[in-house]
Design a protein around this motif. Structure first.
Motif, short mmCIF file in Angstrom:
data_model
loop_
_atom_site.label_atom_id
_atom_site.label_comp_id
_atom_site.label_asym_id
_atom_site.label_seq_id
_atom_site.Cartn_x
_atom_site.Cartn_y
_atom_site.Cartn_z
N VAL A 99 38.23 33.80 -26.91
CA VAL A 99 37.78 32.41 -27.00
C VAL A 99 36.72 32.20 -25.93
CG1 VAL A 99 38.47 29.98 -26.84
CG2 VAL A 99 40.05 31.67 -27.81
N GLY A 100 35.63 31.59 -26.32
CA GLY A 100 34.54 31.36 -25.38
C GLY A 100 34.00 29.95 -25.49
N LEU A 101 32.93 29.72 -24.75
CA LEU A 101 32.26 28.43 -24.72
C LEU A 101 30.76 28.65 -24.78
CD1 LEU A 101 34.23 26.93 -21.69
CD2 LEU A 101 34.67 26.47 -24.12
N THR A 102 30.05 27.70 -25.34
CA THR A 102 28.59 27.73 -25.33
C THR A 102 28.08 26.30 -25.25
OG1 THR A 102 26.59 28.57 -26.41
CG2 THR A 102 28.34 27.74 -27.86
N GLN A 103 26.89 26.15 -24.71
CA GLN A 103 26.29 24.83 -24.56
C GLN A 103 24.78 25.00 -24.58
OE1 GLN A 103 26.93 22.85 -20.77
NE2 GLN A 103 26.92 20.85 -21.77
N SER A 104 24.08 24.00 -25.09
CA SER A 104 22.62 24.06 -25.10
C SER A 104 22.03 22.71 -24.71
CB SER A 104 22.11 24.46 -26.49
OG SER A 104 22.46 23.49 -27.45
N VAL A 105 20.75 22.74 -24.41
CA VAL A 105 19.98 21.55 -24.09
C VAL A 105 18.90 21.45 -25.14
CG1 VAL A 105 18.48 20.45 -22.37
CG2 VAL A 105 20.45 21.81 -21.62
N ASP A 106 18.75 20.29 -25.79
CA ASP A 106 17.75 20.18 -26.85
C ASP A 106 16.34 20.10 -26.28
OD1 ASP A 106 17.15 17.50 -26.15
OD2 ASP A 106 18.39 16.66 -27.75
N SER A 107 15.36 20.10 -27.16
CA SER A 107 13.95 20.14 -26.73
C SER A 107 13.53 18.88 -25.97
CB SER A 107 13.04 20.35 -27.94
OG SER A 107 13.27 19.34 -28.89
N ASN A 108 14.34 17.82 -26.04
CA ASN A 108 14.05 16.59 -25.27
C ASN A 108 14.76 16.58 -23.93
OD1 ASN A 108 12.42 15.44 -27.31
ND2 ASN A 108 14.26 14.83 -28.42
N GLY A 109 15.51 17.65 -23.62
CA GLY A 109 16.21 17.72 -22.34
C GLY A 109 17.61 17.13 -22.37
N ILE A 115 30.79 23.74 -26.70
CA ILE A 115 31.43 24.06 -27.98
C ILE A 115 32.32 25.27 -27.78
CG2 ILE A 115 31.04 24.75 -30.37
CD1 ILE A 115 28.25 23.41 -30.10
N GLU A 116 33.57 25.16 -28.22
CA GLU A 116 34.47 26.31 -28.16
C GLU A 116 34.14 27.25 -29.31
OE1 GLU A 116 38.89 26.16 -27.12
OE2 GLU A 116 38.92 26.52 -29.29
N THR A 162 26.92 25.87 -12.94
CA THR A 162 27.78 25.57 -11.80
C THR A 162 29.23 25.40 -12.26
OG1 THR A 162 27.51 23.19 -11.96
CG2 THR A 162 25.87 24.40 -10.64
N GLU A 163 30.15 25.48 -11.30
CA GLU A 163 31.56 25.23 -11.61
C GLU A 163 31.74 23.82 -12.15
OE1 GLU A 163 34.48 27.17 -11.53
OE2 GLU A 163 32.98 28.75 -11.42
N ALA A 164 31.02 22.85 -11.57
CA ALA A 164 31.13 21.46 -12.03
C ALA A 164 30.64 21.33 -13.47
CB ALA A 164 30.34 20.54 -11.11
N GLU A 165 29.52 21.98 -13.81
CA GLU A 165 29.03 21.95 -15.19
C GLU A 165 30.04 22.63 -16.13
OE1 GLU A 165 24.19 22.16 -14.91
OE2 GLU A 165 25.32 23.97 -14.38
N TYR A 166 30.49 23.79 -15.71
CA TYR A 166 31.43 24.57 -16.54
C TYR A 166 32.73 23.82 -16.77
CZ TYR A 166 34.43 28.48 -17.96
OH TYR A 166 35.29 29.28 -18.64
N LYS A 167 33.33 23.30 -15.72
CA LYS A 167 34.62 22.61 -15.83
C LYS A 167 34.47 21.18 -16.32
CE LYS A 167 37.06 25.49 -12.60
NZ LYS A 167 37.83 25.61 -11.40
N GLY A 168 33.46 20.48 -15.84
CA GLY A 168 33.28 19.09 -16.22
C GLY A 168 32.86 18.91 -17.66
N ALA A 169 32.10 19.85 -18.17
CA ALA A 169 31.58 19.71 -19.53
C ALA A 169 32.65 19.96 -20.58
CB ALA A 169 30.43 20.71 -19.73
N LYS A 170 33.76 20.58 -20.21
CA LYS A 170 34.79 20.89 -21.20
C LYS A 170 35.71 19.72 -21.51
CE LYS A 170 36.64 24.31 -19.16
NZ LYS A 170 37.54 25.40 -18.87
N LYS A 171 35.59 18.64 -20.79
CA LYS A 171 36.51 17.50 -20.97
C LYS A 171 36.34 16.86 -22.33
CE LYS A 171 36.79 16.55 -16.11
NZ LYS A 171 36.45 15.67 -15.03
#
Length: 171
Positions: A99-109, A115-116, A162-171
């Motif tokens: 099981v993993g995670l992925t995240q992206s930033v769109d072209s507008n930032g 996403i799991e 960062t740890e904050a991005e990694y952990k905070g974004a999963k909420k």
């Protein structure tokens, strides 16, 4: 039960064409294709230059120029991940284990959601999109990462997640 001459002639013609096609395929395989087993490739450390945590890589394939496709298996221990990065030609991931995670930033930032992803999922990241991927906090994850080499621009590696991005974004 007897067959008509026409049916018999078509069957013989089909068999002859099959034998000719098999011979041509064998000759092509002998001279133009490379066959090797993935077990011949060794797992190596991905290092800390572009990854956080314990990450191992195993070469899967690399085409010879002018072809540009390449792929590698990447194994992430729990909590391990890539840095933010951009592939100029895009990237496709096929999750093979865990099981993993992925995240992206769109072209507008705008930051997208984390996403799991799990075994059997296919992640398609378009060209030029800032993203990261890795294992979930409690599970390892392996994927086959595929892309094309852009002769004018390599993968653009950015800052660590960062740890904050990694952990905070999963909420």
């Amino acid at each position: 039960m007897s067959m008509s001459r026409s049916v018999l002639r078509h069957m013989v013609l089909a068999m002859v064409m099959s034998v000719v096609a098999l011979g041509a395929t064998a000759a092509e395989n002998d001279h133009n294709q490379t066959v090797r087993n993935i077990s011949e490739e060794k797992w190596v450390s991905a290092g800390a230059e572009h990854f956080t945590g314990n990450v191992q890589m195993r070469n899967a394939f690399a085409q010879v120029s002018p072809a540009r496709s390449y792929g590698a298996y990447v194994r992430f221990e729990p909590g391990a991940r890539t840095f933010w990065h951009i592939h100029p030609t895009g990237q496709t991931l096929i999750v093979t284990e865990g099981v993993g995670l992925t995240q992206s930033v769109d072209s507008n930032g705008n930051m997208g959601p984390v996403i799991e992803i799990k075994a059997g999922d296919i992640v398609v990241c378009p060209p030029g999109i800032r993203h990261w991927h890795g294992a979930s906090e409690n599970s390892s994850m392996t994927h086959l990462a595929m892309s094309e080499r852009d002769p004018n621009k390599a993968v653009q590696w950015l800052d660590p997640v960062t740890e904050a991005e990694y952990k905070g974004a999963k909420k």
